[in-house]
Design an enzyme around this catalytic site. Sequence first.
Site, PDB file in Angstrom:
ATOM      1  N   GLU A 141     -20.193  -1.865   5.370  1.00  0.00           N
ATOM      2  CA  GLU A 141     -18.756  -2.135   5.353  1.00  0.00           C
ATOM      3  C   GLU A 141     -18.278  -2.856   6.608  1.00  0.00           C
ATOM      4  O   GLU A 141     -17.320  -3.615   6.548  1.00  0.00           O
ATOM      5  CB  GLU A 141     -17.950  -0.857   5.110  1.00  0.00           C
ATOM      6  CG  GLU A 141     -18.000   0.159   6.221  1.00  0.00           C
ATOM      7  CD  GLU A 141     -17.164   1.397   5.918  1.00  0.00           C
ATOM      8  OE1 GLU A 141     -16.136   1.285   5.249  1.00  0.00           O
ATOM      9  OE2 GLU A 141     -17.560   2.487   6.376  1.00  0.00           O
ATOM     10  N   ARG A 168      -3.873  -0.191   5.905  1.00  0.00           N
ATOM     11  CA  ARG A 168      -3.806   0.120   4.469  1.00  0.00           C
ATOM     12  C   ARG A 168      -4.102  -1.101   3.598  1.00  0.00           C
ATOM     13  O   ARG A 168      -4.316  -0.984   2.395  1.00  0.00           O
ATOM     14  CB  ARG A 168      -2.424   0.665   4.111  1.00  0.00           C
ATOM     15  CG  ARG A 168      -2.117   1.983   4.753  1.00  0.00           C
ATOM     16  CD  ARG A 168      -0.767   2.488   4.316  1.00  0.00           C
ATOM     17  NE  ARG A 168      -0.747   2.873   2.921  1.00  0.00           N
ATOM     18  CZ  ARG A 168      -1.058   4.077   2.469  1.00  0.00           C
ATOM     19  NH1 ARG A 168      -1.407   5.019   3.300  1.00  0.00           N
ATOM     20  NH2 ARG A 168      -1.007   4.341   1.176  1.00  0.00           N
ATOM     21  N   GLU A 227     -24.882   7.498   5.018  1.00  0.00           N
ATOM     22  CA  GLU A 227     -23.661   7.189   5.765  1.00  0.00           C
ATOM     23  C   GLU A 227     -23.916   6.050   6.764  1.00  0.00           C
ATOM     24  O   GLU A 227     -23.079   5.152   6.928  1.00  0.00           O
ATOM     25  CB  GLU A 227     -23.153   8.460   6.466  1.00  0.00           C
ATOM     26  CG  GLU A 227     -21.962   8.297   7.392  1.00  0.00           C
ATOM     27  CD  GLU A 227     -20.699   7.765   6.722  1.00  0.00           C
ATOM     28  OE1 GLU A 227     -20.654   7.651   5.491  1.00  0.00           O
ATOM     29  OE2 GLU A 227     -19.765   7.419   7.459  1.00  0.00           O
ATOM     30  N   CYS A 285      -2.098  -0.789   0.351  1.00  0.00           N
ATOM     31  CA  CYS A 285      -0.761  -1.351   0.502  1.00  0.00           C
ATOM     32  C   CYS A 285       0.090  -0.423   1.377  1.00  0.00           C
ATOM     33  O   CYS A 285       0.165   0.779   1.131  1.00  0.00           O
ATOM     34  CB  CYS A 285      -0.031  -1.581  -0.806  1.00  0.00           C
ATOM     35  SG  CYS A 285      -0.780  -2.825  -1.845  1.00  0.00           S
ATOM     36  N   TRP A 304      -2.925  -4.858  -0.229  1.00  0.00           N
ATOM     37  CA  TRP A 304      -4.325  -4.861  -0.622  1.00  0.00           C
ATOM     38  C   TRP A 304      -4.296  -5.247  -2.096  1.00  0.00           C
ATOM     39  O   TRP A 304      -3.810  -4.501  -2.941  1.00  0.00           O
ATOM     40  CB  TRP A 304      -4.935  -3.475  -0.426  1.00  0.00           C
ATOM     41  CG  TRP A 304      -6.410  -3.438  -0.671  1.00  0.00           C
ATOM     42  CD1 TRP A 304      -7.396  -3.751   0.222  1.00  0.00           C
ATOM     43  CD2 TRP A 304      -7.073  -3.078  -1.885  1.00  0.00           C
ATOM     44  NE1 TRP A 304      -8.618  -3.613  -0.371  1.00  0.00           N
ATOM     45  CE2 TRP A 304      -8.457  -3.208  -1.650  1.00  0.00           C
ATOM     46  CE3 TRP A 304      -6.632  -2.678  -3.155  1.00  0.00           C
ATOM     47  CZ2 TRP A 304      -9.413  -2.938  -2.636  1.00  0.00           C
ATOM     48  CZ3 TRP A 304      -7.578  -2.408  -4.127  1.00  0.00           C
ATOM     49  CH2 TRP A 304      -8.946  -2.534  -3.857  1.00  0.00           C
ATOM     50  N   LYS A 364      -7.814   1.262   3.851  1.00  0.00           N
ATOM     51  CA  LYS A 364      -8.060   2.628   4.324  1.00  0.00           C
ATOM     52  C   LYS A 364      -7.893   3.663   3.224  1.00  0.00           C
ATOM     53  O   LYS A 364      -8.654   4.601   3.118  1.00  0.00           O
ATOM     54  CB  LYS A 364      -7.095   2.921   5.475  1.00  0.00           C
ATOM     55  CG  LYS A 364      -7.264   4.293   6.094  1.00  0.00           C
ATOM     56  CD  LYS A 364      -8.434   4.303   7.019  1.00  0.00           C
ATOM     57  CE  LYS A 364      -8.713   5.670   7.602  1.00  0.00           C
ATOM     58  NZ  LYS A 364     -10.149   5.791   7.912  1.00  0.00           N
ATOM     59  N   HIS A 371     -41.915   5.796  -3.629  1.00  0.00           N
ATOM     60  CA  HIS A 371     -41.606   5.602  -5.049  1.00  0.00           C
ATOM     61  C   HIS A 371     -40.888   4.271  -5.281  1.00  0.00           C
ATOM     62  O   HIS A 371     -40.273   4.093  -6.330  1.00  0.00           O
ATOM     63  CB  HIS A 371     -40.771   6.785  -5.565  1.00  0.00           C
ATOM     64  CG  HIS A 371     -41.494   8.089  -5.417  1.00  0.00           C
ATOM     65  ND1 HIS A 371     -42.565   8.442  -6.213  1.00  0.00           N
ATOM     66  CD2 HIS A 371     -41.346   9.093  -4.516  1.00  0.00           C
ATOM     67  CE1 HIS A 371     -43.019   9.628  -5.832  1.00  0.00           C
ATOM     68  NE2 HIS A 371     -42.293  10.037  -4.797  1.00  0.00           N
ATOM     69  N   LYS A 419     -21.831   2.552   6.687  1.00  0.00           N
ATOM     70  CA  LYS A 419     -21.094   2.037   7.849  1.00  0.00           C
ATOM     71  C   LYS A 419     -21.518   0.595   8.134  1.00  0.00           C
ATOM     72  O   LYS A 419     -20.688  -0.265   8.414  1.00  0.00           O
ATOM     73  CB  LYS A 419     -21.371   2.893   9.098  1.00  0.00           C
ATOM     74  CG  LYS A 419     -20.616   4.185   9.147  1.00  0.00           C
ATOM     75  CD  LYS A 419     -19.162   3.957   9.471  1.00  0.00           C
ATOM     76  CE  LYS A 419     -18.257   5.074   8.995  1.00  0.00           C
ATOM     77  NZ  LYS A 419     -18.039   5.202   7.566  1.00  0.00           N
ATOM     78  N   ASN A 462       3.382  -0.294  -4.066  1.00  0.00           N
ATOM     79  CA  ASN A 462       1.981   0.131  -3.880  1.00  0.00           C
ATOM     80  C   ASN A 462       1.567   0.828  -5.171  1.00  0.00           C
ATOM     81  O   ASN A 462       2.338   1.610  -5.715  1.00  0.00           O
ATOM     82  CB  ASN A 462       1.896   1.107  -2.706  1.00  0.00           C
ATOM     83  CG  ASN A 462       0.515   1.710  -2.569  1.00  0.00           C
ATOM     84  OD1 ASN A 462      -0.485   1.062  -2.877  1.00  0.00           O
ATOM     85  ND2 ASN A 462       0.455   2.953  -2.118  1.00  0.00           N
ATOM     86  N   GLY A 463       0.365   0.536  -5.669  1.00  0.00           N
ATOM     87  CA  GLY A 463      -0.104   1.192  -6.887  1.00  0.00           C
ATOM     88  C   GLY A 463      -0.361   0.190  -7.984  1.00  0.00           C
ATOM     89  O   GLY A 463      -0.489  -1.014  -7.730  1.00  0.00           O
TER      90      GLY A 463
HETATM   91  C1  F6R Z   1     -15.838   4.503   4.688  1.00  0.00           C
HETATM   92  C2  F6R Z   1     -14.596   5.133   4.266  1.00  0.00           C
HETATM   93  C3  F6R Z   1     -14.398   5.358   2.817  1.00  0.00           C
HETATM   94  C4  F6R Z   1     -13.583   6.644   2.570  1.00  0.00           C
HETATM   95  C5  F6R Z   1     -13.286   6.797   1.066  1.00  0.00           C
HETATM   96  C6  F6R Z   1     -12.528   8.067   0.771  1.00  0.00           C
HETATM   97  O1  F6R Z   1     -15.914   4.404   6.071  1.00  0.00           O
HETATM   98  O2  F6R Z   1     -13.751   5.436   5.057  1.00  0.00           O
HETATM   99  O3  F6R Z   1     -15.602   5.380   2.137  1.00  0.00           O
HETATM  100  O4  F6R Z   1     -14.321   7.729   3.038  1.00  0.00           O
HETATM  101  O5  F6R Z   1     -12.536   5.701   0.632  1.00  0.00           O
HETATM  102  O6  F6R Z   1     -11.290   8.089   1.414  1.00  0.00           O
HETATM  103  P1  F6R Z   1     -10.498   9.438   1.611  1.00  0.00           P
HETATM  104  O7  F6R Z   1     -11.285  10.271   2.537  1.00  0.00           O
HETATM  105  O8  F6R Z   1      -9.155   9.039   2.153  1.00  0.00           O
HETATM  106  O9  F6R Z   1     -10.394  10.086   0.246  1.00  0.00           O
END
Ligand code: F6R
Length: 620
Positions: A496, A27, A489, A2, A75, A615, A512, A493, A101-102
């Site tokens: 997502e 956000r 990772e 948010c 969000w 984000k 396994h 990527k 937000n929250g």
């Molecule tokens: C994936 C991504 C998320 C963040 C995670 C932690 O591409 O960006 O998995 O890495 O939400 O976020 P931060 O780093 O802000 O604590």
Amino acid sequence: MCGIVGYVGQQSALEVVVEGLRRMEYRGYDSAGVAIVNAEGLATDKRAGKLANLEKSLAEVPLPPATAGIGHTRWATHGAPNDVNAHPHVSEHGDVAVVHNGIIENFAELRDELERTGTELVSETDTEVTAHLLSRAYADLPDRPDRLAAAMRVVCRRLEGAFTLVAVHRDHDGTVVGARRSSPLVAGIGTGEYFLASDVAAFIAHTRDALELGEDQVVEIDRERGINITDFDGHPAEGNEYHVDWDAGAAEKGGYAWFMLKEIAEQPAAVADTLRGRLSAGGDIVLDEVRLSEEDLRDVDKIFVIACGTAYHAGLVAKYAIEHWTRIPCEVELASEFRYRDPVLDRSTLVIAISQSGETMDTLKALRHAKEQRARILSICNTNGSTMPRESDAVLYTRAGPEVAVASTKCFLAQITACYLVALYLARVRGVKYGDEVAAIVAQLRGMPALIEQTLATMEPVRELGRDLATAPTVLFLGRHVGYPIALEGALKLKELAYIHAEGFAGGELKHGPIALIDHGTPVVVIVPSPRGRNIMHGKVVNNIQEVRARGGRMIVIAEEGDDAVNAFADLVIRVPVAPTLLAPLLTSVPLQVLACEIADARGNDVDQPRNLAKSVTVE
Ligand code: F6R
């Protein structure tokens, strides 16, 4: 999670607020809304979906001119992302509009109370209760200049959970009021104008003078009376003033189709800037804020790294270097699991919290748990003045600049770099490495931006591959040692961004279970360790490649230049420059980022704002 913005000044509030929302859309983008206040009263508009829907609606039916207003990009937590649940929420008499937000944890109780005493709630959100409570609290107070702020304090004292609230009242066309608890809120101080926002990005085009609000504070921005901060009980309080050292251009796409592409391209600079000025002439690493002595660090006998998502993967990569260089046992834990398993922590435990935003609630809660157990806390963070650094004993900022794309790229590389600096510092302080050994590794690190640049220059085959894999139902990733977290990772990527099933495995685990997934043509991306490092590992990964190939897998191999042992078994070899074993992840992660971006783009997805994500995840 948010995005919130508030404005009071001389400009069109609507323009400033909508522009702020655009910069904060990363956000959350389930819905967006605005409220403005002028001498005639309050007007709002809000729409489900992306900001563009709201902009279209505002273009069709413009709101009246005003120089004070608030906005929100959502969000969803409580209630579906529709027009009714979108913010702002307005009180039943139409006098107050609130954005939030929250999560208000006691909202059910407050909702019951409001309903019992005659208020009909129209949305499914937890936020709406605050609009009604604020309206009631305002009505109960005598007339005074700070009446809206006083009402906000009354409301905040009743709320449980984490929240940032920003509100306007129809009788105050020169005032916006905000409050925060465990959720970000910054004020921007311009000339004759003031801003409130979840993130400085919202107002950076207008001012770079910011003020970070502290925990449990209420802030009033008023065109005539300026900025006033109190705690929830009304005692005067102070925020933390700072100057933002990047400008609006840094948060714009700069000619790239996606923010993510721009941020991938910025990785050499993100690593170089994170290293810059961090090594003193005496070989000491210079942390940004240290409230720990060298004695404290010498006493450390265990390290926990806590983080989520991509930041967690950075921690997994760092573990290899931390243990190798410091000889201190290091565990890397998902922050969301950490405190629920009752970890053994004490004064000699160092907890390293890694976070781009510094606000991720799971990491923050894990950090606080560790603090309660008296562990020392060091945070690695990209956002100056955010909550985690403020609550830590020491801070090392990653200097990656603003990361706007929801999928983290440049911050990932900067986080690994920062972890390595911490590991080297610990190794030096504890006498496990001499100053010249530390300096030699730092010199290798300093060589990495150029190698990342070289890697970026050879990504065309990866883009081609991405277009080719756009319809693949599943992609698997394999790695060993530091290549294993990179496989995780790479899979994250892809999931997502492309919404394709993807999994990362440790090469040794293949037999396994996961090998059963290999079918004719299943794409498998393998990160091959350098044959010059622990060459026994190289041979084992080459065996893994053959095992998958024998079962019909389509082998996409990431290997360093000159490693010809892989050629015979690969359908495609993606080359990365030669680098020291522990630093190779700074290179091998790049093609995986580009691949995910390209596949997502080819599938017509929004690369910067993938579905269902936000984000900064400020709820648990
Ligand atoms: C994936 C991504 C998320 C963040 C995670 C932690 O591409 O960006 O998995 O890495 O939400 O976020 P931060 O780093 O802000 O604590």
